[in-house]
Design a protein around this motif. Structure first.
Motif, PDB file in Angstrom:
ATOM      1  N   SER A 209       0.866  -1.182   0.000  1.00  0.00           N
ATOM      2  CA  SER A 209       0.000   0.000   0.000  1.00  0.00           C
ATOM      3  C   SER A 209       0.899   1.227   0.000  1.00  0.00           C
ATOM      4  CB  SER A 209      -0.931   0.008   1.216  1.00  0.00           C
ATOM      5  OG  SER A 209      -0.174  -0.025   2.415  1.00  0.00           O
ATOM      6  N   ALA A 210       0.318   2.416  -0.092  1.00  0.00           N
ATOM      7  CA  ALA A 210       1.112   3.640  -0.112  1.00  0.00           C
ATOM      8  C   ALA A 210       0.300   4.786   0.455  1.00  0.00           C
ATOM      9  CB  ALA A 210       1.573   3.974  -1.537  1.00  0.00           C
ATOM     10  N   VAL A 211       1.011   5.832   0.914  1.00  0.00           N
ATOM     11  CA  VAL A 211       0.357   7.021   1.444  1.00  0.00           C
ATOM     12  C   VAL A 211       1.187   8.241   1.052  1.00  0.00           C
ATOM     13  CG1 VAL A 211       1.567   7.025   3.678  1.00  0.00           C
ATOM     14  CG2 VAL A 211      -0.737   7.983   3.515  1.00  0.00           C
ATOM     15  N   GLY A 250      -1.522 -10.743   5.701  1.00  0.00           N
ATOM     16  CA  GLY A 250      -2.531 -10.056   4.905  1.00  0.00           C
ATOM     17  C   GLY A 250      -2.136  -8.638   4.556  1.00  0.00           C
ATOM     18  N   PRO A 251      -3.125  -7.818   4.163  1.00  0.00           N
ATOM     19  CA  PRO A 251      -2.836  -6.468   3.688  1.00  0.00           C
ATOM     20  C   PRO A 251      -2.346  -5.556   4.807  1.00  0.00           C
ATOM     21  CG  PRO A 251      -5.205  -6.792   3.887  1.00  0.00           C
ATOM     22  CD  PRO A 251      -4.567  -8.132   4.098  1.00  0.00           C
ATOM     23  N   VAL A 252      -1.532  -4.573   4.422  1.00  0.00           N
ATOM     24  CA  VAL A 252      -1.058  -3.535   5.328  1.00  0.00           C
ATOM     25  C   VAL A 252      -1.844  -2.266   5.011  1.00  0.00           C
ATOM     26  CG1 VAL A 252       0.905  -2.114   6.010  1.00  0.00           C
ATOM     27  CG2 VAL A 252       1.247  -4.541   5.503  1.00  0.00           C
ATOM     28  N   ALA A 253      -2.602  -1.761   5.984  1.00  0.00           N
ATOM     29  CA  ALA A 253      -3.381  -0.533   5.799  1.00  0.00           C
ATOM     30  C   ALA A 253      -2.576   0.645   6.324  1.00  0.00           C
ATOM     31  CB  ALA A 253      -4.713  -0.636   6.535  1.00  0.00           C
ATOM     32  N   VAL A 254      -2.727   1.805   5.698  1.00  0.00           N
ATOM     33  CA  VAL A 254      -1.929   2.959   6.102  1.00  0.00           C
ATOM     34  C   VAL A 254      -2.721   4.246   5.878  1.00  0.00           C
ATOM     35  CG1 VAL A 254      -0.825   3.060   3.825  1.00  0.00           C
ATOM     36  CG2 VAL A 254       0.303   4.123   5.779  1.00  0.00           C
ATOM     37  N   VAL A 255      -2.520   5.226   6.766  1.00  0.00           N
ATOM     38  CA  VAL A 255      -3.142   6.541   6.617  1.00  0.00           C
ATOM     39  C   VAL A 255      -2.260   7.570   7.319  1.00  0.00           C
ATOM     40  CG1 VAL A 255      -4.566   6.558   8.732  1.00  0.00           C
ATOM     41  CG2 VAL A 255      -5.369   7.761   6.696  1.00  0.00           C
ATOM     42  N   ARG A 256      -2.287   8.783   6.832  1.00  0.00           N
ATOM     43  CA  ARG A 256      -1.553   9.888   7.452  1.00  0.00           C
ATOM     44  C   ARG A 256      -2.537  10.734   8.247  1.00  0.00           C
ATOM     45  NH1 ARG A 256       1.198  14.651   3.925  1.00  0.00           N
ATOM     46  NH2 ARG A 256       2.137  15.897   5.603  1.00  0.00           N
ATOM     47  N   GLY A 297      -9.229  -4.658  19.117  1.00  0.00           N
ATOM     48  CA  GLY A 297     -10.332  -5.389  18.498  1.00  0.00           C
ATOM     49  C   GLY A 297     -10.432  -6.824  18.970  1.00  0.00           C
ATOM     50  N   GLU A 298     -11.512  -7.462  18.563  1.00  0.00           N
ATOM     51  CA  GLU A 298     -11.774  -8.842  18.940  1.00  0.00           C
ATOM     52  C   GLU A 298     -10.973  -9.796  18.066  1.00  0.00           C
ATOM     53  OE1 GLU A 298     -15.778  -9.871  16.510  1.00  0.00           O
ATOM     54  OE2 GLU A 298     -15.851  -8.040  17.719  1.00  0.00           O
ATOM     55  N   PRO A 299     -10.694 -10.991  18.530  1.00  0.00           N
ATOM     56  CA  PRO A 299     -10.001 -11.972  17.675  1.00  0.00           C
ATOM     57  C   PRO A 299     -10.834 -12.278  16.430  1.00  0.00           C
ATOM     58  CG  PRO A 299      -9.948 -12.666  19.967  1.00  0.00           C
ATOM     59  CD  PRO A 299     -10.890 -11.495  19.903  1.00  0.00           C
ATOM     60  N   GLY A 300     -10.135 -12.523  15.326  1.00  0.00           N
ATOM     61  CA  GLY A 300     -10.816 -12.895  14.092  1.00  0.00           C
ATOM     62  C   GLY A 300     -11.031 -11.756  13.125  1.00  0.00           C
ATOM     63  N   LEU A 301     -10.765 -10.505  13.538  1.00  0.00           N
ATOM     64  CA  LEU A 301     -10.901  -9.395  12.606  1.00  0.00           C
ATOM     65  C   LEU A 301      -9.825  -9.490  11.532  1.00  0.00           C
ATOM     66  CD1 LEU A 301     -11.647  -6.329  14.922  1.00  0.00           C
ATOM     67  CD2 LEU A 301     -13.263  -7.802  13.718  1.00  0.00           C
ATOM     68  N   ALA A 302     -10.179  -9.107  10.301  1.00  0.00           N
ATOM     69  CA  ALA A 302      -9.247  -9.232   9.183  1.00  0.00           C
ATOM     70  C   ALA A 302      -9.447  -8.085   8.205  1.00  0.00           C
ATOM     71  CB  ALA A 302      -9.462 -10.576   8.473  1.00  0.00           C
ATOM     72  N   GLU A 303      -8.495  -7.947   7.283  1.00  0.00           N
ATOM     73  CA  GLU A 303      -8.544  -6.955   6.217  1.00  0.00           C
ATOM     74  C   GLU A 303      -8.753  -5.538   6.756  1.00  0.00           C
ATOM     75  OE1 GLU A 303     -11.269  -8.024   3.151  1.00  0.00           O
ATOM     76  OE2 GLU A 303     -10.202  -9.867   2.645  1.00  0.00           O
ATOM     77  N   PRO A 304      -7.829  -5.029   7.569  1.00  0.00           N
ATOM     78  CA  PRO A 304      -8.003  -3.686   8.134  1.00  0.00           C
ATOM     79  C   PRO A 304      -7.980  -2.602   7.068  1.00  0.00           C
ATOM     80  CG  PRO A 304      -5.780  -4.478   8.511  1.00  0.00           C
ATOM     81  CD  PRO A 304      -6.551  -5.644   7.963  1.00  0.00           C
ATOM     82  N   ALA A 305      -8.714  -1.531   7.329  1.00  0.00           N
ATOM     83  CA  ALA A 305      -8.723  -0.346   6.472  1.00  0.00           C
ATOM     84  C   ALA A 305      -8.658   0.877   7.374  1.00  0.00           C
ATOM     85  CB  ALA A 305      -9.975  -0.308   5.606  1.00  0.00           C
ATOM     86  N   LEU A 306      -7.973   1.907   6.924  1.00  0.00           N
ATOM     87  CA  LEU A 306      -7.823   3.143   7.685  1.00  0.00           C
ATOM     88  C   LEU A 306      -8.267   4.327   6.832  1.00  0.00           C
ATOM     89  CD1 LEU A 306      -4.300   2.501   9.245  1.00  0.00           C
ATOM     90  CD2 LEU A 306      -6.373   2.956  10.578  1.00  0.00           C
TER      91      LEU A 306
END
Length: 345
Positions: A209-211, A250-256, A297-306
């Motif tokens: 990903s990129a920011v 999995g995916p790496v989410a990023v935000v500034r 968060g709770e266990p089992g969460l996936a695919e984070p987004a910011l």
């Protein structure tokens, strides 16, 4: 596609996810929440991959890879495009973009998942790994006319291309390969894409990903295939920084975002050790300052987004084990990056 969350022109956030049968969409009822509507399902049979890109006009472009069985031995593949012009509004119909291999359906089967970005003129650029394991691109101009497929060359490209635009509308494309990574960029907004220096790295497919970390400068993030650590690379810096987080997947989410008056970059991933999400922050473009990963968060969460909401508060979202959306919003009454309790949408 990992879960994606974007802010519209009216300030409301929208989350998109690929689900069985099509695309699920959740939308804030008002800017800043906390109530959401959804999921609303946009049925698209055969859709296997999807990416989402947004321009300065707020239009959201969805580009997918769709497969259709033709008889017992043949499967046709095509890229498709639809547009959402305003937050919460329906999508347009799907328009076929074909593939870089219109005359050979077997080669078309080897086309990778798309990525896309919108440049300063409002033109949509779509990128895919082609059958020759290079990168192909197609462009829709600001008036809606699509050009033909162009071969950007490259070799040994794997899944997980990432295309990103700066606020000025200058594009960069980052493509993981078997033993490194390739990069294309526009020297100036609206210009032609040029091949940049190869990057000495081993990004895990699907993690890139990129920011925009400062004016017209992108920092690319990924998970190293050998160590598992999250890495950051900025063209011109000459080095790749490790941010730890070796137990992620999995995916790496990023935000500034601004945290207590400081310009920071936030990174989120799923931690295989705890089964929860892990979040870290560092001063923007100062990865050497160090990061500390915190579970949430709770266990089992996936695919984070910011994303940032209408009040520029950090919003962290993820998919729950039940396929539902979970959202946590930044507290403004506590120091540092503190999140409110997770909300089941």
């Amino acid at each position: 596609m990992a879960l994606r969350m974007l802010r519209g022109k009216d300030g409301r956030l929208t989350a998109y996810a690929l689900v069985a049968g099509g695309i699920a969409r959740w939308t804030e009822l008002r800017p800043g929440g906390p109530e959401w509507t959804g999921p609303q399902l946009f049925e698209t049979p055969g859709l296997t991959d999807i990416t989402v890109a947004q321009g300065a006009d707020g239009y959201t472009h969805l580009i997918g890879l769709r497969r259709k069985a033709v008889g017992d031995e043949r499967t046709d593949v095509e890229l498709v495009h639809a547009t959402q012009f305003q937050t919460g509004r329906p999508l347009t119909g799907w328009h076929s973009l074909g593939t870089p291999h219109p005359k050979d359906w077997r080669k078309a089967l080897k086309v990778g998942a798309p990525t896309a970005a919108v440049d300063v003129s409002g033109a949509v650029h779509v990128f895919v790994r082609n059958a020759g394991r290079g990168v192909s691109a197609r462009r829709q101009d600001a008036k809606g006319k699509w050009g033909g497929w162009l071969d950007l060359k490259g070799k040994e490209v794997v899944d997980g291309l990432s295309a990103t635009a700066t606020a000025d509308g200058r594009l960069e494309v980052f493509a993981p390969t078997e033993d490194g990574a390739l990069r294309w960029y526009q020297p100036e907004p609206g210009g032609g894409l040029q091949r940049g220096d190869d990057v000495t790295a081993r990004p895990s497919p699907g993690s890139v990903s990129a920011v925009e970390s400062s004016r017209d400068t992108l920092t690319h993030y990924w998970r190293d295939q050998r160590t598992g650590a999250v890495c950051a690379y900025r063209p011109g810096a000459g080095t790749t920084a490790s941010l730890g987080g070796e137990t992620g997947i999995g995916p790496v989410a990023v935000v500034r975002a601004e945290i207590e008056g400081h310009d920071c970059t936030l990174v989120a991933q799923r931690d295989t050790r705890t089964g929860r999400l892990a979040v870290a922050a560092h001063p923007s473009e100062d990865e050497a300052a160090g990061v500390w990963w915190t579970a949430t968060g709770e266990p089992g969460l996936a695919e984070p987004a910011l994303a940032l909401d209408a009040s520029d508060r950090v919003v962290l979202a993820a998919m729950g084990p039940d396929g539902g959306l979970r959202v946590a919003r930044q507290k403004t009454t506590e120091p540092g990056l503190a999140l409110h309790a997770w909300q089941h949408v």
